[in-house]
Structure formats: C-alpha cells, structure tokens
Design a protein around this motif. Sequence first.
Motif, PDB file in Angstrom:
ATOM      1  N   ALA A 249     -50.272  57.414 -83.863  1.00 17.63           N
ATOM      2  CA  ALA A 249     -51.416  58.030 -83.183  1.00 17.63           C
ATOM      3  C   ALA A 249     -51.508  57.474 -81.771  1.00 17.63           C
ATOM      4  CB  ALA A 249     -52.703  57.745 -83.949  1.00 17.63           C
ATOM      5  N   SER A 250     -51.743  58.346 -80.811  1.00 17.22           N
ATOM      6  CA  SER A 250     -51.846  57.893 -79.428  1.00 17.22           C
ATOM      7  C   SER A 250     -53.089  57.034 -79.250  1.00 17.22           C
ATOM      8  CB  SER A 250     -51.901  59.092 -78.472  1.00 17.22           C
ATOM      9  OG  SER A 250     -53.152  59.750 -78.572  1.00 17.22           O
ATOM     10  N   LEU A 251     -53.027  56.140 -78.279  1.00 14.58           N
ATOM     11  CA  LEU A 251     -54.171  55.269 -78.000  1.00 14.58           C
ATOM     12  C   LEU A 251     -55.367  56.092 -77.535  1.00 14.58           C
ATOM     13  CD1 LEU A 251     -54.582  52.284 -78.317  1.00 14.58           C
ATOM     14  CD2 LEU A 251     -53.883  51.942 -75.954  1.00 14.58           C
ATOM     15  N   GLU A 252     -55.092  57.203 -76.853  1.00 17.75           N
ATOM     16  CA  GLU A 252     -56.190  58.080 -76.424  1.00 17.75           C
ATOM     17  C   GLU A 252     -56.927  58.660 -77.625  1.00 17.75           C
ATOM     18  OE1 GLU A 252     -53.503  57.754 -72.928  1.00 17.75           O
ATOM     19  OE2 GLU A 252     -53.205  58.060 -75.073  1.00 17.75           O
ATOM     20  N   ASP A 253     -56.180  59.147 -78.624  1.00 17.02           N
ATOM     21  CA  ASP A 253     -56.819  59.711 -79.816  1.00 17.02           C
ATOM     22  C   ASP A 253     -57.592  58.645 -80.586  1.00 17.02           C
ATOM     23  OD1 ASP A 253     -56.053  62.303 -79.396  1.00 17.02           O
ATOM     24  OD2 ASP A 253     -54.291  62.213 -80.695  1.00 17.02           O
TER      25      ASP A 253
ATOM     26  N   TYR B 134     -58.978  56.098 -79.308  1.00 14.73           N
ATOM     27  CA  TYR B 134     -60.132  55.685 -78.499  1.00 14.73           C
ATOM     28  C   TYR B 134     -61.233  56.745 -78.514  1.00 14.73           C
ATOM     29  CZ  TYR B 134     -62.804  53.871 -74.528  1.00 14.73           C
ATOM     30  OH  TYR B 134     -63.815  53.373 -73.721  1.00 14.73           O
ATOM     31  N   MET B 135     -60.836  58.018 -78.414  1.00 13.94           N
ATOM     32  CA  MET B 135     -61.823  59.093 -78.297  1.00 13.94           C
ATOM     33  C   MET B 135     -61.964  59.936 -79.551  1.00 13.94           C
ATOM     34  SD  MET B 135     -61.003  60.450 -74.420  1.00 13.94           S
ATOM     35  CE  MET B 135     -59.227  60.575 -74.712  1.00 13.94           C
ATOM     36  N   GLY B 136     -61.017  59.801 -80.487  1.00  9.79           N
ATOM     37  CA  GLY B 136     -60.980  60.710 -81.623  1.00  9.79           C
ATOM     38  C   GLY B 136     -60.139  61.929 -81.268  1.00  9.79           C
ATOM     39  N   GLY B 137     -59.442  62.468 -82.236  1.00 11.90           N
ATOM     40  CA  GLY B 137     -58.610  63.637 -81.975  1.00 11.90           C
ATOM     41  C   GLY B 137     -58.016  64.148 -83.269  1.00 11.90           C
ATOM     42  N   SER B 138     -57.055  65.020 -83.166  1.00 11.76           N
ATOM     43  CA  SER B 138     -56.405  65.566 -84.359  1.00 11.76           C
ATOM     44  C   SER B 138     -54.942  65.853 -84.049  1.00 11.76           C
ATOM     45  CB  SER B 138     -57.111  66.841 -84.840  1.00 11.76           C
ATOM     46  OG  SER B 138     -57.059  67.846 -83.844  1.00 11.76           O
ATOM     47  N   LEU B 139     -54.134  65.772 -85.089  1.00 11.77           N
ATOM     48  CA  LEU B 139     -52.702  66.045 -84.973  1.00 11.77           C
ATOM     49  C   LEU B 139     -52.308  67.089 -86.006  1.00 11.77           C
ATOM     50  CD1 LEU B 139     -51.308  62.390 -84.709  1.00 11.77           C
ATOM     51  CD2 LEU B 139     -51.521  64.035 -82.847  1.00 11.77           C
TER      52      LEU B 139
ATOM     53  N   GLU C 223     -59.901  59.376 -86.375  1.00  9.66           N
ATOM     54  CA  GLU C 223     -61.256  58.919 -86.062  1.00  9.66           C
ATOM     55  C   GLU C 223     -61.206  57.761 -85.064  1.00  9.66           C
ATOM     56  OE1 GLU C 223     -62.885  57.881 -89.826  1.00  9.66           O
ATOM     57  OE2 GLU C 223     -62.995  59.954 -90.539  1.00  9.66           O
ATOM     58  N   LYS C 224     -62.263  57.665 -84.274  1.00  8.61           N
ATOM     59  CA  LYS C 224     -62.337  56.607 -83.271  1.00  8.61           C
ATOM     60  C   LYS C 224     -62.179  55.231 -83.917  1.00  8.61           C
ATOM     61  CE  LYS C 224     -65.587  59.014 -80.179  1.00  8.61           C
ATOM     62  NZ  LYS C 224     -66.927  58.931 -79.542  1.00  8.61           N
ATOM     63  N   GLY C 225     -61.308  54.422 -83.319  1.00  9.01           N
ATOM     64  CA  GLY C 225     -61.204  53.031 -83.730  1.00  9.01           C
ATOM     65  C   GLY C 225     -60.467  52.778 -85.026  1.00  9.01           C
ATOM     66  N   MET C 226     -59.814  53.788 -85.586  1.00 12.36           N
ATOM     67  CA  MET C 226     -59.071  53.544 -86.826  1.00 12.36           C
ATOM     68  C   MET C 226     -58.077  52.402 -86.620  1.00 12.36           C
ATOM     69  SD  MET C 226     -58.139  57.153 -88.624  1.00 12.36           S
ATOM     70  CE  MET C 226     -59.203  57.823 -89.903  1.00 12.36           C
ATOM     71  N   PRO C 227     -58.094  51.401 -87.499  1.00 11.60           N
ATOM     72  CA  PRO C 227     -57.159  50.288 -87.329  1.00 11.60           C
ATOM     73  C   PRO C 227     -55.773  50.643 -87.847  1.00 11.60           C
ATOM     74  CG  PRO C 227     -58.533  49.914 -89.254  1.00 11.60           C
ATOM     75  CD  PRO C 227     -59.022  51.187 -88.623  1.00 11.60           C
TER      76      PRO C 227
END
Length: 348
Positions: free
Chosen positions: A146-150, A152-157, A219-223
């Motif tokens: 997952a990209s660091l942008e996703d 950080y902000m949340g996103g989908s693939l 989701e934002k911040g997923m480890p």
Amino acid sequence: MSPMAHRRTKLLFLFYALFCALPAIAGKSYYDVLQVPKGASDEQIKRAYRKLALKYHPDKNPGNEEANKRFADINNAYEVLSDSEKRSIYDRYGEDGLKQHAANGGRGGMGMNINDIFSQFFGGGGGEEEEEKIAKGDDVVVELDASLEDLYMGGSLKVWREKNVLKPAPGKRRCNCRNEVYHRQIGPGMFQQMTEQVCEQCQNVKFEREGYFITVDIEKGMPDGEEIVFYEDGEPIIDGEPGDLKFRIRTAPHDLFKREGNNLHTTVTITLVQALVGFEKTIKHLDDHLVDISTKGITKPKEVRKFKGEGMPLHLSKKKGDLYVTFEVLFPSSLTEDQKKKIQEILG
C-alpha cells in the motif's frame, strides 16, 4: 391542544425518532461494512458478523472511539441484513426505503439493540464462542503493498483475483458422510452398540478457474501486518466452507518519507551557510500540506528535529505520530584563499 392533535404530535415525534434510529454508515453499504458480497447467504452474514463484532468489541478496544463506532456500524448492518424483510427493502430501495418502512409502522430501527444482537452469538459476555467443527478450505494470504499516501489519507486498490470455483458436474457422489450410532439386540435384554457410516447422494462438482476484480479499502494508519479479510473468498472445499482471503498490509517504499510505526522520517539537505545563519524552508507532506521546518539558529550536520503530530495517523484513532527530519549539511567542495581568510576572520 386537543387530545387528537396531541396524539398526532406524539406520532410525528415517534416517526422522526425512527428515522434517526437508522444511521447511515459513512457512505458504505451494509454489505461493505460486513465485508460480504450482496448475494451472501444468511450463514455467511452470521459468520462475518461474528468475526467483525469480536474484533471491534468495546471490551477489546477500551477508549477507542473509532472502534466503538465501527462496532455500532457492524451491528446496524447485521440487524438489517439478518432480517429477510428489512434486507429485501434495503436491496430494493436502500436506507431511504428502510426509513419509510419504519415511518409506515415497520420495525425499522426499533429491533434488537447492540447488546441483544451480540448476545445471540456470545452470551452477552463478549467472549468468543466455540467454532463449529466444519471442514474449511485453505486461507489465501496476499501481501499487499500500500502506498504511503493511501495509508496516510485512506484509499482503495483494485486487485485482480483468480480462484477455483465449484461448478455442477454430471452424476452423483457420496456426500455429507457421518458416523451414526445404533443398538443391535444380541440376546434377551442384551444390546450391542454399533457405528455405521451414513452418506447422502449429492450432485457431482468440478473446479473451474474464474477471475474478477476485488476492491480493497485501505484505512488511515493501518500498520504493517494488518489484515483485511474477505470472508469465504479463499480456496473452496467440497462439502465444507471456503477459506478466507486475507490481504496483509505492507508499506510500499516512498521517495521522500520512511515509515517507522506511527512516525515518519525524512532527510533534508541544506547549505553550509543555511546551517550557520538559519533558513526558511517547507516540505510538502503526503496530502500536499506544507510543513514549516524553518529555523533561525545553527543546524549541526546529522541533527534530527521532531515535528509533533506530523507523522502517520494512528489506525482507528484521531491521533497522529511525529515527523523526524534529519538535516544533511552540504559543504563546499573547495574554497579560495580569500574565502578562507574571511572565514578565519569571522570564526577565528
């Protein structure tokens, strides 16, 4: 106010309360919330609810408001999808249809509360129930960069998925075999316990390969190591339930930032003059906002400064980690004799 008008007012208030009792779930469908396909069976919905409700139960996430909200969303979704009438209305007309149904005297949001739903599975105590012994196919685990942008902000693939699918085949087969115990009389007042395998006749099946796209929500911040589970989307098994498909989060490398847990690290190069007299500088963050890293003081080579709250968001929390900036000082490759003399006069 007449008794009739007073009664109408109370009814209007009740209808308004019913409308408010069925909250929207952040733009996601109830199927998305429970991570099941729209055509999911009742048993799939129950199993998905059981696993998610255990994961986000308030007892396991004390003080975590986001987890508590997720738990409430999961229960709201299950209340609708586990009720055949509500599910039918929801599938045809969405949440507005459910609200109208409630206003017209249907149960709407006035069914079981969260504790009632949870108690059906776990006896109200929040503990895991013993799983039924059902044959299960293999889980499929996919490492997902997952990209660091996703993150950080949340996103989908969108991910292409190919798997074996059970299809009907000609003929019949023995299935659902089980051992049944019976007693045979072997003498007056004497019986012998016997065990016999009993099977049913089922349609033959075969495996066929199918492919399709899956949308994976980040989701934002997923480890790193966090798993996004698609229940029963793993490998199928004959006369059993499919395994699960699990996407395991892995932070992809980034050109500017390096992630370490909830913190971010980056390196900024400044000139020797800037290191000595200060500088004004900003760096662009992952969501394009600017972080001011200016200083009027002296900056030493390899000096690290912390910028509080500019790191990664914590998963299921409104807090953020910190940003650590390491400063590299760019020294000149050579100096003229006149420059050396002036530097000695200033610094000597």
